[in-house]
Enzyme design. Structure first.
Site, PDB file in Angstrom:
ATOM      1  N   ARG A  19       0.757  -1.515  -0.044  1.00  0.00           N
ATOM      2  CA  ARG A  19      -0.236  -0.018  -0.021  1.00  0.00           C
ATOM      3  C   ARG A  19       0.921   1.173  -0.145  1.00  0.00           C
ATOM      4  O   ARG A  19       0.642   2.276   0.733  1.00  0.00           O
ATOM      5  CB  ARG A  19      -1.017  -0.051   1.335  1.00  0.00           C
ATOM      6  CG  ARG A  19      -1.918  -1.238   1.244  1.00  0.00           C
ATOM      7  CD  ARG A  19      -2.984  -1.151   0.105  1.00  0.00           C
ATOM      8  NE  ARG A  19      -4.092  -1.738   0.251  1.00  0.00           N
ATOM      9  CZ  ARG A  19      -5.178  -1.703   0.867  1.00  0.00           C
ATOM     10  NH1 ARG A  19      -5.426  -0.540   1.161  1.00  0.00           N
ATOM     11  NH2 ARG A  19      -5.978  -2.590   0.885  1.00  0.00           N
ATOM     12  N   ARG A  23      -3.855   6.532   0.520  1.00  0.00           N
ATOM     13  CA  ARG A  23      -4.528   7.559   1.149  1.00  0.00           C
ATOM     14  C   ARG A  23      -3.536   8.369   2.094  1.00  0.00           C
ATOM     15  O   ARG A  23      -3.809   9.448   2.399  1.00  0.00           O
ATOM     16  CB  ARG A  23      -5.817   7.317   1.871  1.00  0.00           C
ATOM     17  CG  ARG A  23      -6.978   6.944   0.603  1.00  0.00           C
ATOM     18  CD  ARG A  23      -8.327   6.496   1.364  1.00  0.00           C
ATOM     19  NE  ARG A  23      -7.868   5.018   2.131  1.00  0.00           N
ATOM     20  CZ  ARG A  23      -8.537   4.312   2.859  1.00  0.00           C
ATOM     21  NH1 ARG A  23      -9.900   4.791   3.061  1.00  0.00           N
ATOM     22  NH2 ARG A  23      -8.390   3.108   3.231  1.00  0.00           N
ATOM     23  N   ARG A  32      -7.677  11.278  -6.129  1.00  0.00           N
ATOM     24  CA  ARG A  32      -9.101  10.601  -5.440  1.00  0.00           C
ATOM     25  C   ARG A  32     -10.395  11.577  -5.372  1.00  0.00           C
ATOM     26  O   ARG A  32     -11.493  11.352  -5.556  1.00  0.00           O
ATOM     27  CB  ARG A  32      -8.807   9.899  -4.648  1.00  0.00           C
ATOM     28  CG  ARG A  32      -8.187   8.245  -4.894  1.00  0.00           C
ATOM     29  CD  ARG A  32      -9.250   7.668  -5.518  1.00  0.00           C
ATOM     30  NE  ARG A  32     -10.096   7.121  -4.365  1.00  0.00           N
ATOM     31  CZ  ARG A  32     -11.381   7.324  -4.180  1.00  0.00           C
ATOM     32  NH1 ARG A  32     -11.881   8.401  -5.047  1.00  0.00           N
ATOM     33  NH2 ARG A  32     -12.131   6.922  -3.185  1.00  0.00           N
ATOM     34  N   ASP A  68      -6.560  -3.387  -7.230  1.00  0.00           N
ATOM     35  CA  ASP A  68      -7.023  -4.002  -5.960  1.00  0.00           C
ATOM     36  C   ASP A  68      -7.135  -5.477  -6.387  1.00  0.00           C
ATOM     37  O   ASP A  68      -6.957  -5.993  -7.484  1.00  0.00           O
ATOM     38  CB  ASP A  68      -8.312  -3.326  -5.861  1.00  0.00           C
ATOM     39  CG  ASP A  68      -8.705  -3.724  -4.239  1.00  0.00           C
ATOM     40  OD1 ASP A  68      -8.180  -2.916  -3.516  1.00  0.00           O
ATOM     41  OD2 ASP A  68      -9.677  -4.351  -3.959  1.00  0.00           O
ATOM     42  N   TYR A 145     -14.507 -11.990   0.871  1.00  0.00           N
ATOM     43  CA  TYR A 145     -15.138 -11.030   0.205  1.00  0.00           C
ATOM     44  C   TYR A 145     -16.248 -11.383  -0.529  1.00  0.00           C
ATOM     45  O   TYR A 145     -17.656 -10.918  -0.369  1.00  0.00           O
ATOM     46  CB  TYR A 145     -14.348 -10.182  -0.592  1.00  0.00           C
ATOM     47  CG  TYR A 145     -13.337  -9.131   0.164  1.00  0.00           C
ATOM     48  CD1 TYR A 145     -13.573  -8.326   0.952  1.00  0.00           C
ATOM     49  CD2 TYR A 145     -11.897  -9.568   0.048  1.00  0.00           C
ATOM     50  CE1 TYR A 145     -12.692  -7.489   1.584  1.00  0.00           C
ATOM     51  CE2 TYR A 145     -10.929  -8.818   0.659  1.00  0.00           C
ATOM     52  CZ  TYR A 145     -11.489  -7.828   1.633  1.00  0.00           C
ATOM     53  OH  TYR A 145     -10.622  -6.926   2.460  1.00  0.00           O
TER      54      TYR A 145
HETATM   55  O1  1CP Z   1       0.288   0.866  -3.106  1.00  0.00           O
HETATM   56  C1  1CP Z   1      -0.926   0.297  -3.306  1.00  0.00           C
HETATM   57  O2  1CP Z   1      -1.823   1.043  -2.763  1.00  0.00           O
HETATM   58  C2  1CP Z   1      -1.065  -0.507  -4.499  1.00  0.00           C
HETATM   59  C3  1CP Z   1      -2.454  -0.906  -4.930  1.00  0.00           C
HETATM   60  C4  1CP Z   1      -3.190  -1.656  -4.004  1.00  0.00           C
HETATM   61  C5  1CP Z   1      -3.095  -3.145  -3.494  1.00  0.00           C
HETATM   62  C6  1CP Z   1      -1.859  -4.096  -3.596  1.00  0.00           C
HETATM   63  C7  1CP Z   1      -4.523  -1.462  -3.472  1.00  0.00           C
HETATM   64  C8  1CP Z   1      -5.169  -0.232  -3.824  1.00  0.00           C
HETATM   65  N1  1CP Z   1      -5.305  -2.443  -2.709  1.00  0.00           N
HETATM   66  C9  1CP Z   1      -4.227  -3.436  -2.894  1.00  0.00           C
HETATM   67  C10 1CP Z   1      -4.543  -4.812  -2.416  1.00  0.00           C
HETATM   68  C11 1CP Z   1      -5.452  -5.154  -1.332  1.00  0.00           C
HETATM   69  N2  1CP Z   1      -6.854  -4.605  -1.520  1.00  0.00           N
HETATM   70  C12 1CP Z   1      -5.543  -5.876  -0.232  1.00  0.00           C
HETATM   71  C13 1CP Z   1      -4.470  -6.794  -0.020  1.00  0.00           C
HETATM   72  C14 1CP Z   1      -3.380  -5.937   0.797  1.00  0.00           C
HETATM   73  C15 1CP Z   1      -3.983  -5.760   2.353  1.00  0.00           C
HETATM   74  O3  1CP Z   1      -4.373  -6.791   2.955  1.00  0.00           O
HETATM   75  O4  1CP Z   1      -4.183  -4.552   2.763  1.00  0.00           O
HETATM   76  C16 1CP Z   1      -6.754  -5.927   0.235  1.00  0.00           C
HETATM   77  C17 1CP Z   1      -7.328  -6.512   1.342  1.00  0.00           C
HETATM   78  C18 1CP Z   1      -7.786  -5.263  -0.439  1.00  0.00           C
HETATM   79  C19 1CP Z   1      -9.428  -4.827  -0.176  1.00  0.00           C
HETATM   80  C20 1CP Z   1      -9.474  -3.405  -0.104  1.00  0.00           C
HETATM   81  N3  1CP Z   1      -9.550  -2.490  -1.072  1.00  0.00           N
HETATM   82  C21 1CP Z   1      -9.644  -2.619   1.080  1.00  0.00           C
HETATM   83  C22 1CP Z   1      -9.520  -3.374   2.335  1.00  0.00           C
HETATM   84  C23 1CP Z   1     -11.004  -3.512   2.873  1.00  0.00           C
HETATM   85  C24 1CP Z   1     -11.045  -4.416   4.300  1.00  0.00           C
HETATM   86  O5  1CP Z   1     -11.251  -5.553   4.058  1.00  0.00           O
HETATM   87  O6  1CP Z   1     -10.483  -3.946   5.216  1.00  0.00           O
HETATM   88  C25 1CP Z   1      -9.731  -1.488   0.785  1.00  0.00           C
HETATM   89  C26 1CP Z   1      -9.899  -0.249   1.637  1.00  0.00           C
HETATM   90  C27 1CP Z   1      -9.466  -1.075  -0.623  1.00  0.00           C
HETATM   91  C28 1CP Z   1      -9.579  -0.169  -1.516  1.00  0.00           C
HETATM   92  C29 1CP Z   1      -8.306   0.260  -1.994  1.00  0.00           C
HETATM   93  N4  1CP Z   1      -7.427  -0.264  -2.736  1.00  0.00           N
HETATM   94  C30 1CP Z   1      -6.266   0.311  -3.021  1.00  0.00           C
HETATM   95  C31 1CP Z   1      -6.615   1.774  -2.466  1.00  0.00           C
HETATM   96  C32 1CP Z   1      -5.379   2.711  -2.445  1.00  0.00           C
HETATM   97  C33 1CP Z   1      -7.715   1.432  -1.788  1.00  0.00           C
HETATM   98  C34 1CP Z   1      -8.441   2.745  -1.201  1.00  0.00           C
HETATM   99  C35 1CP Z   1      -9.532   3.484  -1.973  1.00  0.00           C
HETATM  100  C36 1CP Z   1      -9.487   4.838  -1.907  1.00  0.00           C
HETATM  101  O7  1CP Z   1      -9.016   5.545  -2.773  1.00  0.00           O
HETATM  102  O8  1CP Z   1     -10.406   5.314  -1.178  1.00  0.00           O
END
Ligand code: 1CP
Length: 334
Positions: A19, A23, A32, A68, A145
């Site tokens: 990540r 954000r 965003r 994602d 999910y």
């Molecule tokens: O550096 C990066 O941010 C790269 C891109 C990336 C990656 C590798 C994003 C962007 N998401 C992920 C993987 C991801 N997505 C995981 C695995 C990593 C981890 O365990 O943290 C998981 C569980 C998700 C699912 C997901 N997508 C969540 C978590 C929800 C939960 O179950 O708690 C969330 C909040 C997202 C949205 C998301 N994905 C990525 C971003 C930057 C965001 C936030 C969206 C926004 O801009 O509001």
């Protein structure tokens, strides 16, 4: 980074952060403010730009594609939405054996072509010396999910289907595993040098249940990619699963912070590379504390080849950017 994956000697420990683009970065929040999350994922030049700007700002040793875990589920028939402030929501969750049948096989990867365009665009803009990491959700985390319809603490709908309907469970996991496998291989074909399988929520399982209900499917998800590129196999929450994660596969095993890196590496075996494992919450502390704990993680690795520095899970949105920079400077200074 590539040499560390192969357990070869390196000048210094490579570092990137899960990540790393997100954000906590004001530049990301600015984009965003104008573009929805899925729209960003589906606009390759913007998604590539988000990651390339992050890599340039942080000076990390690898980029991961901006995407994602969940978009793969859309062409399989799941009605996915990233609702503001809520994280992912699936409006038609799978709750019964009959529901499993409506999860469509991912016969063609064409609906995900935008992801492969993101791989190509990011690769084209990235320093040729830096690897690009592709990724997919592991079958268990994707199933979680699909079944819950969003995130969960206890994953009770998921476990309920797993225990009550084992045949349907294995059918669901097999569909997800084959989809993830094809998806990872296609990202390698498009130009990713490494892929990571995220099993973010597998730690809620006991070792026996992991072995029976998850391990064979995670193995299926990784096998074809592993023949082509290093695979990082990552899970959180339950260090007693580490030997089983290693058994399922992975050139590199991702370690969270709930175990000392030295103990984790012993459990995984020193013939395997590891990635981790600073608690991301430490990035909410002062810079001196960040530096001391970063050095402590490096000390746990004892200079052994095959350590990739990372957090034990993703960067929290509240993280001050200067602490991320302090972490990276500390690793690079060693
Ligand atoms: O550096 C990066 O941010 C790269 C891109 C990336 C990656 C590798 C994003 C962007 N998401 C992920 C993987 C991801 N997505 C995981 C695995 C990593 C981890 O365990 O943290 C998981 C569980 C998700 C699912 C997901 N997508 C969540 C978590 C929800 C939960 O179950 O708690 C969330 C909040 C997202 C949205 C998301 N994905 C990525 C971003 C930057 C965001 C936030 C969206 C926004 O801009 O509001």
């Amino acid at each position: 980074m590539m040499r560390a994956c192969r357990l070869e000697a390196v000048e210094r420990t490579p570092v990137w952060l899960m990540r790393q683009a997100g954000r906590y970065l004001p530049e990301y929040r600015e984009i965003r403010g104008r573009v929805g999350f899925m729209e960003l994922c589906k606009t390759p030049h913007l998604a590539a730009e988000v990651m390339l700007a992050t890599v340039a700002r942080l000076g990390v040793d690898a980029a991961i594609i901006f995407s994602d875990l969940l978009p793969i589920l859309e062409p399989m028939g799941m009605d996915l939405e990233f609702a503001a402030g809520e994280g992912p929501v699936i409006h038609n969750p799978i709750r019964t054996a009959a529901d499993v049948q409506r999860l469509r096989e991912l016969v063609s990867l064409d609906p995900l072509s935008y992801v492969f365009d993101v791989v190509r665009a990011t690769r084209a803009g990235l320093d040729p010396g830096l690897p690009l990491i592709g990724f997919a959700g592991a079958p268990f985390t994707l199933a979680g999910y699909c079944i819950e319809g969003g995130t969960s603490k206890a994953w009770l709908h998921t476990k309920s289907l797993m225990y009550r309907e084992p045949a349907a469970w294995h059918d669901l996991m097999d569909r997800l595993a084959r989809a993830a496998s094809a998806y990872l291989v296609a990202q390698i074909d498009a130009g990713a040098q490494i892929v990571q399988l995220f099993d973010s929520w597998a730690g809620c399982l006991s070792p026996d249940d992991y072995r029976r209900f998850v391990l064979p499917h995670s193995r299926t998800a990784m096998a074809a990619a592993a023949a082509r590129a290093p695979v990082i196999h990552f899970a959180t929450g339950n260090p007693s699963l580490l030997p089983l994660l290693a058994e399922a596969g992975g050139t590199v095993i991702g370690i969270d912070w709930r175990i000392a890196l030295a103990d984790a590496w012993r459990m995984v075996g020193h013939d395997r590379a590891v990635q981790g494992n600073l608690d991301p919450a430490l990035l909410l502390a002062d810079r001196d504390t960040v530096r001391r704990h970063t050095l402590a993680v490096l000390a746990q690795a004892e200079g052994r080849p095959g350590h990739i520095f990372n957090l034990g899970h993703g960067v929290h949105p509240q993280t001050p950017v200067e602490n991320v920079l302090e972490l990276i400077a500390t690793v690079k200074g060693c």
